[in-house]
Scaffold this active site. Structure first.
Site, PDB file in Angstrom:
ATOM      1  N   SER A  89       9.626 125.067  -2.154  1.00  0.00           N
ATOM      2  CA  SER A  89      10.919 124.098  -2.729  1.00  0.00           C
ATOM      3  C   SER A  89      11.118 123.203  -1.419  1.00  0.00           C
ATOM      4  CB  SER A  89      12.187 125.171  -2.386  1.00  0.00           C
ATOM      5  OG  SER A  89      13.263 124.629  -2.584  1.00  0.00           O
ATOM      6  N   HIS A 100       8.788 122.871  -6.212  1.00  0.00           N
ATOM      7  CA  HIS A 100       9.969 123.192  -6.576  1.00  0.00           C
ATOM      8  C   HIS A 100      11.143 122.187  -6.270  1.00  0.00           C
ATOM      9  CE1 HIS A 100      12.606 126.228  -8.381  1.00  0.00           C
ATOM     10  NE2 HIS A 100      13.375 126.101  -7.318  1.00  0.00           N
ATOM     11  N   ASP A 135      15.186 121.565  -6.251  1.00  0.00           N
ATOM     12  CA  ASP A 135      16.359 122.192  -6.606  1.00  0.00           C
ATOM     13  C   ASP A 135      17.560 121.340  -6.675  1.00  0.00           C
ATOM     14  OD1 ASP A 135      16.044 125.039  -6.163  1.00  0.00           O
ATOM     15  OD2 ASP A 135      15.265 124.628  -4.339  1.00  0.00           O
ATOM     16  N   MET A 191      21.402 120.549  -7.555  1.00  0.00           N
ATOM     17  CA  MET A 191      22.866 121.197  -7.367  1.00  0.00           C
ATOM     18  C   MET A 191      23.668 120.030  -7.575  1.00  0.00           C
ATOM     19  SD  MET A 191      22.162 123.438  -4.149  1.00  0.00           S
ATOM     20  CE  MET A 191      20.674 124.470  -3.733  1.00  0.00           C
ATOM     21  N   HIS A 243      14.407 122.912 -11.100  1.00  0.00           N
ATOM     22  CA  HIS A 243      15.528 124.139 -11.150  1.00  0.00           C
ATOM     23  C   HIS A 243      16.875 123.227 -11.185  1.00  0.00           C
ATOM     24  CE1 HIS A 243      17.137 128.068  -9.110  1.00  0.00           C
ATOM     25  NE2 HIS A 243      17.665 127.720 -10.385  1.00  0.00           N
ATOM     26  N   MET A 280      20.530 123.651 -10.878  1.00  0.00           N
ATOM     27  CA  MET A 280      21.525 124.651 -10.960  1.00  0.00           C
ATOM     28  C   MET A 280      23.044 123.663 -11.226  1.00  0.00           C
ATOM     29  SD  MET A 280      20.252 126.387  -7.507  1.00  0.00           S
ATOM     30  CE  MET A 280      18.891 125.236  -7.292  1.00  0.00           C
ATOM     31  N   MET A 302      16.612 134.799 -10.025  1.00  0.00           N
ATOM     32  CA  MET A 302      17.084 134.493  -8.767  1.00  0.00           C
ATOM     33  C   MET A 302      17.115 135.408  -7.768  1.00  0.00           C
ATOM     34  SD  MET A 302      17.841 131.413  -8.205  1.00  0.00           S
ATOM     35  CE  MET A 302      18.455 131.153  -6.608  1.00  0.00           C
ATOM     36  N   ASP A 309      12.767 133.215  -6.774  1.00  0.00           N
ATOM     37  CA  ASP A 309      13.418 132.345  -6.034  1.00  0.00           C
ATOM     38  C   ASP A 309      14.570 132.678  -5.005  1.00  0.00           C
ATOM     39  OD1 ASP A 309      14.225 129.603  -5.070  1.00  0.00           O
ATOM     40  OD2 ASP A 309      14.969 129.116  -6.836  1.00  0.00           O
TER      41      ASP A 309
HETATM   42  C1  DX5 Z   1      18.598 128.422  -3.786  1.00  0.00           C
HETATM   43  C2  DX5 Z   1      17.277 127.681  -4.308  1.00  0.00           C
HETATM   44  C3  DX5 Z   1      16.036 128.041  -3.423  1.00  0.00           C
HETATM   45  C4  DX5 Z   1      15.795 127.695  -2.362  1.00  0.00           C
HETATM   46  C5  DX5 Z   1      15.144 128.873  -1.532  1.00  0.00           C
HETATM   47  O1  DX5 Z   1      19.522 128.094  -4.425  1.00  0.00           O
HETATM   48  O2  DX5 Z   1      17.206 127.849  -5.636  1.00  0.00           O
HETATM   49  O3  DX5 Z   1      14.922 127.307  -4.422  1.00  0.00           O
HETATM   50  O4  DX5 Z   1      15.282 126.501  -1.682  1.00  0.00           O
HETATM   51  O5  DX5 Z   1      15.012 128.802  -0.144  1.00  0.00           O
HETATM   52  P1  DX5 Z   1      14.339 129.943   0.693  1.00  0.00           P
HETATM   53  O6  DX5 Z   1      12.994 130.146   0.223  1.00  0.00           O
HETATM   54  O7  DX5 Z   1      14.522 129.246   1.940  1.00  0.00           O
HETATM   55  O8  DX5 Z   1      15.294 131.102   0.360  1.00  0.00           O
HETATM   56 ZN    ZN Z   2      15.286 127.098  -6.775  1.00  0.00          ZN
END
Ligand code: DX5
Ligand code: ZN
Length: 225
Positions: free
Chosen positions: A7, A32, A34, A36, A65, A67, A136, A175
């Site tokens: 990620s 990956h 993310d 948000m 992903h 969110m 998650m 994740d």
């Molecule tokens: C959290 C994200 C993850 C995050 C994971 O909301 O969806 O993808 O990047 O990070 P680590 O591996 O550091 O927990």
């Molecule tokens: Zn993620």
């Protein structure tokens, strides 16, 4: 087969290209991303411009992903921007089926995610029309948290349900909070797509970190039998 999906949330964005190249060299299967929105989760991250830059420079498949609230407003743009897998949260929609079909019609793998406390059964009605479930293992919103142990029960229950339906290669992605110390437990529980931010991008030698993580992941998968 185990897929590793680093990620970039944990990357150093002043040298994103070099770090992604290192992840690719280390054999990362997916990348990956993310996304948000500051509404579905209390944080804001990255979006279209970063995805476009990555698509122009790398061949690694993008595992996006979302969110975000109202994913139907933006999903087609993420498909067109170059997502290979597009995950949205089941908590954001009453009926996710039309969006799942829309994503697939654009040649992108549809996937559903759920927060740790959402009952895993919520995704069961859609297993035959999606290509992956992202379970998650932390509350979504931030990297660098610790894996919540009970979320692996969600993975076990989902793997049992997929097996019951004969979906033996079904992708179960996890994740959040995955490290060298616990990755074997996650694959032993039945996860086969593993997201890692901190465990990959905070390491000086990214290819070697991925190599070690993969060996541990394989060990866990073998314990599962
Ligand atoms: C959290 C994200 C993850 C995050 C994971 O909301 O969806 O993808 O990047 O990070 P680590 O591996 O550091 O927990
Ligand atoms: Zn993620």
């Amino acid at each position: 087969m185990i897929f590793l999906s680093p990620s970039i949330l944990a990357a150093n964005f002043t040298m994103l290209g070099e770090q992604v190249a290192a992840a690719q060299r280390g054999g990362a299967d997916l990348l990956h991303i993310d996304v948000m929105d500051g509404h579905f989760v209390p944080n804001i991250s990255i979006g279209f411009p970063v995805i476009k830059s990555l698509v122009n420079h790398f061949s690694i498949p993008l595992d996006v992903h979302l969110m975000i609230s109202n994913p139907e407003k933006y999903a087609t743009r993420f498909c067109d921007a170059g997502a290979d897998y597009l995950t949205f949260h089941i908590e954001t929609m009453k009926d996710p089926a039309p969006l799942i079909h829309e994503i697939r019609s654009r040649g992108v793998h549809p996937s559903l995610s759920l927060r740790p406390a959402t009952p895993i059964e919520a995704v069961f009605p859609y297993l035959d029309i999606i290509d992956m479930v992202l379970v998650m293992t932390v509350e979504p919103g931030y990297g660098g948290q610790s894996l919540i142990p009970y979320t692996l029960d969600n993975v076990r229950a989902l793997r049992a349900e997929a097996d019951r339906r004969g979906l033996y290669d079904f992708k179960i992605e996890i994740d959040g909070g995955v490290r060298l110390e616990n990755i074997a437990k996650t694959t032993q529980a039945g996860a086969n797509v593993i997201v890692m931010g901190t465990a990959v991008f905070s390491e000086h030698d990214i290819p070697s970190a991925i190599d070690k993580l993969r060996k541990e992941a394989q060990r866990g998968a073998e314990m599962r039998g």
